[in-house]
Design an enzyme around this catalytic site. Sequence first.
Site, short mmCIF file in Angstrom:
data_model
loop_
_atom_site.label_atom_id
_atom_site.label_comp_id
_atom_site.label_asym_id
_atom_site.label_seq_id
_atom_site.Cartn_x
_atom_site.Cartn_y
_atom_site.Cartn_z
N ASP A 1 0.44 -0.79 -0.33
CA ASP A 1 0.21 -0.35 0.18
C ASP A 1 0.81 1.27 -0.35
OD1 ASP A 1 -2.50 -1.33 0.07
OD2 ASP A 1 -2.59 -1.58 1.96
N ASP B 1 -6.86 -1.45 -4.70
CA ASP B 1 -7.44 -1.07 -4.75
C ASP B 1 -9.14 0.13 -5.60
OD1 ASP B 1 -7.18 -2.63 -1.72
OD2 ASP B 1 -5.88 -1.29 -1.73
#
Length: 186
Positions: free
Chosen positions: A127, A145
């Site tokens: 991330d 995402d």
Amino acid sequence: MDRDCEKKKRIRNFTCALTVASLLSIADLAVKWVITTIIVNPPRRIPILPFFDLVLMFNSGVSFGLFGDLGVWGPEILSGVAISIIGMLVIWLWRVRRMNEIIGITLIIGGAMGNVIDRVRNEAVTDFLSFYIGQYHWPVFNSADVFITIGVICLLLPNLGGKPDVSDSDQVARKTRSHNIAIGDE
């Protein structure tokens, strides 16, 4: 002849959607590689805008870090669940006809594949997108995402402002015709 055209259209849409999903997962993995090896190497916070930074984090769980404490089998369990969900989405993709559903499922499959490959390779998902307002931070996330979120939004939209699919208008015409026959108008 109409059935042959419909079948060819369905195969073309399905093949195109899976190709796009694969390209999205490759793009996600490429962005993650650039982030981890070039931009945020060594790991640090890089301010981009007053509300957005690039950071490097590894999430061993799922959204918001949930299930991150599954131990050594965590990555395998989460990858297995994700692969099962991708399989179900592929089946759903074969059956859908509305463009918003095709686009939505394609985006979700592409994002999910990118995260699964990342999890298998690194035992966690990379991330790097960090949004915040003052001291309030949204959980850090990645490009996969984003694809998944936009895909879900597409599925929630009843139609992307376009006409109903031809198959939908054919069904309406058939129902109208059968109704007219039933009441003796034809």
